[in-house]
Motif scaffolding. Structure first.
Motif, PDB file in Angstrom:
ATOM      1  N   LEU A 198       0.843  -1.192   0.000  1.00 45.15           N
ATOM      2  CA  LEU A 198       0.000   0.000   0.000  1.00 45.15           C
ATOM      3  C   LEU A 198       0.875   1.238   0.000  1.00 45.15           C
ATOM      4  O   LEU A 198       1.828   1.338   0.774  1.00 45.15           O
ATOM      5  CB  LEU A 198      -0.902   0.027   1.238  1.00 45.15           C
ATOM      6  N   GLY A 199       0.567   2.190  -0.862  1.00 47.31           N
ATOM      7  CA  GLY A 199       1.255   3.465  -0.845  1.00 47.31           C
ATOM      8  C   GLY A 199       0.700   4.360   0.247  1.00 47.31           C
ATOM      9  O   GLY A 199      -0.290   4.036   0.902  1.00 47.31           O
ATOM     10  N   PRO A 200       1.330   5.503   0.456  1.00 47.36           N
ATOM     11  CA  PRO A 200       0.849   6.443   1.482  1.00 47.36           C
ATOM     12  C   PRO A 200      -0.581   6.893   1.203  1.00 47.36           C
ATOM     13  O   PRO A 200      -0.979   7.088   0.058  1.00 47.36           O
ATOM     14  CB  PRO A 200       1.820   7.622   1.352  1.00 47.36           C
ATOM     15  N   GLY A 201      -1.369   7.014   2.261  1.00 49.34           N
ATOM     16  CA  GLY A 201      -2.702   7.578   2.136  1.00 49.34           C
ATOM     17  C   GLY A 201      -3.774   6.630   1.653  1.00 49.34           C
ATOM     18  O   GLY A 201      -4.884   7.078   1.364  1.00 49.34           O
ATOM     19  N   VAL A 202      -3.484   5.340   1.571  1.00 53.07           N
ATOM     20  CA  VAL A 202      -4.482   4.374   1.102  1.00 53.07           C
ATOM     21  C   VAL A 202      -5.232   3.783   2.284  1.00 53.07           C
ATOM     22  O   VAL A 202      -4.620   3.323   3.247  1.00 53.07           O
ATOM     23  CB  VAL A 202      -3.827   3.246   0.280  1.00 53.07           C
ATOM     24  N   SER A 203      -6.541   3.780   2.203  1.00 49.36           N
ATOM     25  CA  SER A 203      -7.360   3.127   3.223  1.00 49.36           C
ATOM     26  C   SER A 203      -8.434   2.305   2.538  1.00 49.36           C
ATOM     27  O   SER A 203      -8.759   2.533   1.371  1.00 49.36           O
ATOM     28  CB  SER A 203      -7.999   4.167   4.154  1.00 49.36           C
ATOM     29  N   GLY A 204      -8.980   1.353   3.258  1.00 51.16           N
ATOM     30  CA  GLY A 204     -10.056   0.533   2.715  1.00 51.16           C
ATOM     31  C   GLY A 204      -9.590  -0.702   1.973  1.00 51.16           C
ATOM     32  O   GLY A 204     -10.415  -1.521   1.556  1.00 51.16           O
ATOM     33  N   TRP A 205      -8.282  -0.840   1.784  1.00 51.49           N
ATOM     34  CA  TRP A 205      -7.705  -2.010   1.124  1.00 51.49           C
ATOM     35  C   TRP A 205      -6.564  -2.551   1.964  1.00 51.49           C
ATOM     36  O   TRP A 205      -5.919  -1.802   2.704  1.00 51.49           O
ATOM     37  CB  TRP A 205      -7.203  -1.661  -0.276  1.00 51.49           C
ATOM     38  N   SER A 206      -6.294  -3.857   1.842  1.00 51.26           N
ATOM     39  CA  SER A 206      -5.247  -4.497   2.636  1.00 51.26           C
ATOM     40  C   SER A 206      -4.363  -5.353   1.750  1.00 51.26           C
ATOM     41  O   SER A 206      -4.800  -5.831   0.689  1.00 51.26           O
ATOM     42  CB  SER A 206      -5.873  -5.382   3.729  1.00 51.26           C
ATOM     43  N   VAL A 207      -3.133  -5.548   2.190  1.00 53.49           N
ATOM     44  CA  VAL A 207      -2.236  -6.477   1.504  1.00 53.49           C
ATOM     45  C   VAL A 207      -2.888  -7.859   1.486  1.00 53.49           C
ATOM     46  O   VAL A 207      -3.425  -8.320   2.501  1.00 53.49           O
ATOM     47  CB  VAL A 207      -0.869  -6.524   2.200  1.00 53.49           C
ATOM     48  N   GLY A 208      -2.879  -8.507   0.341  1.00 54.84           N
ATOM     49  CA  GLY A 208      -3.501  -9.816   0.183  1.00 54.84           C
ATOM     50  C   GLY A 208      -4.878  -9.777  -0.445  1.00 54.84           C
ATOM     51  O   GLY A 208      -5.388 -10.818  -0.889  1.00 54.84           O
ATOM     52  N   ASP A 209      -5.515  -8.605  -0.506  1.00 53.78           N
ATOM     53  CA  ASP A 209      -6.838  -8.507  -1.133  1.00 53.78           C
ATOM     54  C   ASP A 209      -6.755  -8.896  -2.607  1.00 53.78           C
ATOM     55  O   ASP A 209      -5.842  -8.475  -3.325  1.00 53.78           O
ATOM     56  CB  ASP A 209      -7.375  -7.079  -1.044  1.00 53.78           C
ATOM     57  N   GLU A 210      -7.721  -9.678  -3.044  1.00 53.81           N
ATOM     58  CA  GLU A 210      -7.825 -10.016  -4.462  1.00 53.81           C
ATOM     59  C   GLU A 210      -8.685  -8.968  -5.145  1.00 53.81           C
ATOM     60  O   GLU A 210      -9.808  -8.690  -4.708  1.00 53.81           O
ATOM     61  CB  GLU A 210      -8.412 -11.414  -4.640  1.00 53.81           C
ATOM     62  N   VAL A 211      -8.138  -8.372  -6.202  1.00 55.98           N
ATOM     63  CA  VAL A 211      -8.788  -7.231  -6.837  1.00 55.98           C
ATOM     64  C   VAL A 211      -8.695  -7.340  -8.354  1.00 55.98           C
ATOM     65  O   VAL A 211      -7.899  -8.100  -8.904  1.00 55.98           O
ATOM     66  CB  VAL A 211      -8.123  -5.903  -6.405  1.00 55.98           C
ATOM     67  N   CYS A 212      -9.525  -6.562  -9.038  1.00 55.70           N
ATOM     68  CA  CYS A 212      -9.315  -6.261 -10.453  1.00 55.70           C
ATOM     69  C   CYS A 212      -9.295  -4.748 -10.560  1.00 55.70           C
ATOM     70  O   CYS A 212      -9.769  -4.040  -9.664  1.00 55.70           O
ATOM     71  CB  CYS A 212     -10.354  -6.912 -11.344  1.00 55.70           C
ATOM     72  N   ALA A 213      -8.729  -4.236 -11.648  1.00 54.23           N
ATOM     73  CA  ALA A 213      -8.474  -2.801 -11.671  1.00 54.23           C
ATOM     74  C   ALA A 213      -8.544  -2.239 -13.077  1.00 54.23           C
ATOM     75  O   ALA A 213      -8.157  -2.894 -14.054  1.00 54.23           O
ATOM     76  CB  ALA A 213      -7.102  -2.507 -11.071  1.00 54.23           C
TER      77      ALA A 213
END
Length: 326
Positions: free
Chosen positions: A72-87
């Protein structure tokens, strides 16, 4: 890491799998370990030297991906390391890792495997933003989709049917039209042997289409205006048929119609985040409920991106072609 690079513009052979520096997530970004990406027409244009990425962004092709968050970069909330995502990406999906603005992340929909989720972000965001947020397709209206068997087309058919619209499509073979029919298309037009204006008017009692989603641009401009209903909306999202055409303003005035043209890649981050949020709210429940599904033609190893581009350019596909990262 490794990524598909484009040392010189050219044919599919211009795509080179090479070692490149790892991306570093900046303010408001996350780092995603890519499991899969998908091939889009914009990637072909970039390879040919006609659609360069915006300054300061990844030079590698790839407008969408699916994978796992690794940092996670600075200022990121609502997401965690390990989350499976598409983007939704501005580029960089043809790689083992990519930095993504957090506002362009989507959770993998329930019932969709991680790799297949790579087929969703670009088409879902393109269709929802253009057909619904801009053209405001409503229940009972008629949508004409050019290229109904494409990734965009297969998503547009399903979303339009889900909201209660009638869907007409053009495609280049009976086999592709049959696939469109399976997805719910009501009016099937073979553009190689039929005139879509004539066929659409037959199917609508002369009314025409309330919304047209067009990938051809100049080549279809005049006939699209002819095909529009009164108060119709033409949305141009591609220029496969050229960039300059003659517009009959008299016909447009008579129909009280509108012509709009959009791209997604160069939009400001805030606009993309708003589109992604709308897709999560409106489209993801339909995917998770089985009403809308990703349509994947085939998958290839990412290092075989050149072959994937050949398939896309040949038109020998229905839906999306995926690239699997090693």
């Amino acid at each position: 890491m490794h990524a598909i690079t484009i040392p010189e513009a050219g044919g599919p052979e211009a795509l080179v799998w090479a070692e490149v520096p790892d991306p570093v997530p900046g303010e408001g970004e996350v780092l995603v370990e890519v499991v899969a990406s998908a091939v889009n027409r914009a990637d072909v244009l970039q390879r040919q030297g006609f659609y360069n990425p915006p300054p300061g962004t990844s030079p590698h092709p790839g407008l969408e991906c699916a994978g796992r968050i690794t940092a996670l970069g600075p200022g990121v909330s609502g997401w965690s390391v390990g989350d499976e995502v598409c983007a939704l990406l501005v580029g960089g999906g043809y790689a083992q890792r990519v930095a993504v603005p957090a506002g362009q992340l989507l959770p993998v929909p329930k019932g969709v495997d991680l790799a297949t989720a790579a087929a969703l972000p670009e088409v879902a965001c393109t269709v929802w933003s253009n057909v619904f947020m801009i053209a405001h397709l409503r229940p009972g209206e008629t949508l004409l989709v050019h290229g109904g068997a494409s990734g965009i087309g297969t998503m547009a058919i399903q979303l339009a049917k889900a909201v209660g619209a009638k869907v007409a499509v053009t495609a280049g073979s009976p086999e592709k039209l049959a696939r469109c029919a399976e997805l719910g298309a009501d009016v099937l037009i073979d553009y190689r042997t039929q005139d879509f204006v004539e066929e659409l008017h037959k199917a609508t009692g002369g009314a025409g289409a309330d919304v047209i989603l067009d990938i051809m641009g100049a080549k279809y401009l005049d006939r699209n205006i002819q095909a529009l209903a009164v108060n119709g909306r033409l949305v141009v999202i591609g220029l496969q048929g050229g960039v300059k055409g003659e517009l009959n303003l008299g016909a447009l005035l008579a129909k009280r119609a509108a012509v709009m043209a959009t791209t997604l890649r160069a939009r400001p981050l805030q606009e993309k985040a708003a589109i992604v949020a709308a897709v999560r709210e409106h489209v993801w429940p339909l995917v998770e409920g089985g009403t809308v599904r990703p349509v994947v033609d085939r998958t290839l190893p990412m290092r075989e991106a050149a072959e994937a581009h050949r398939i896309l350019e040949s038109g020998a596909h229905v839906g999306k072609v995926l690239l699997l990262a090693p």
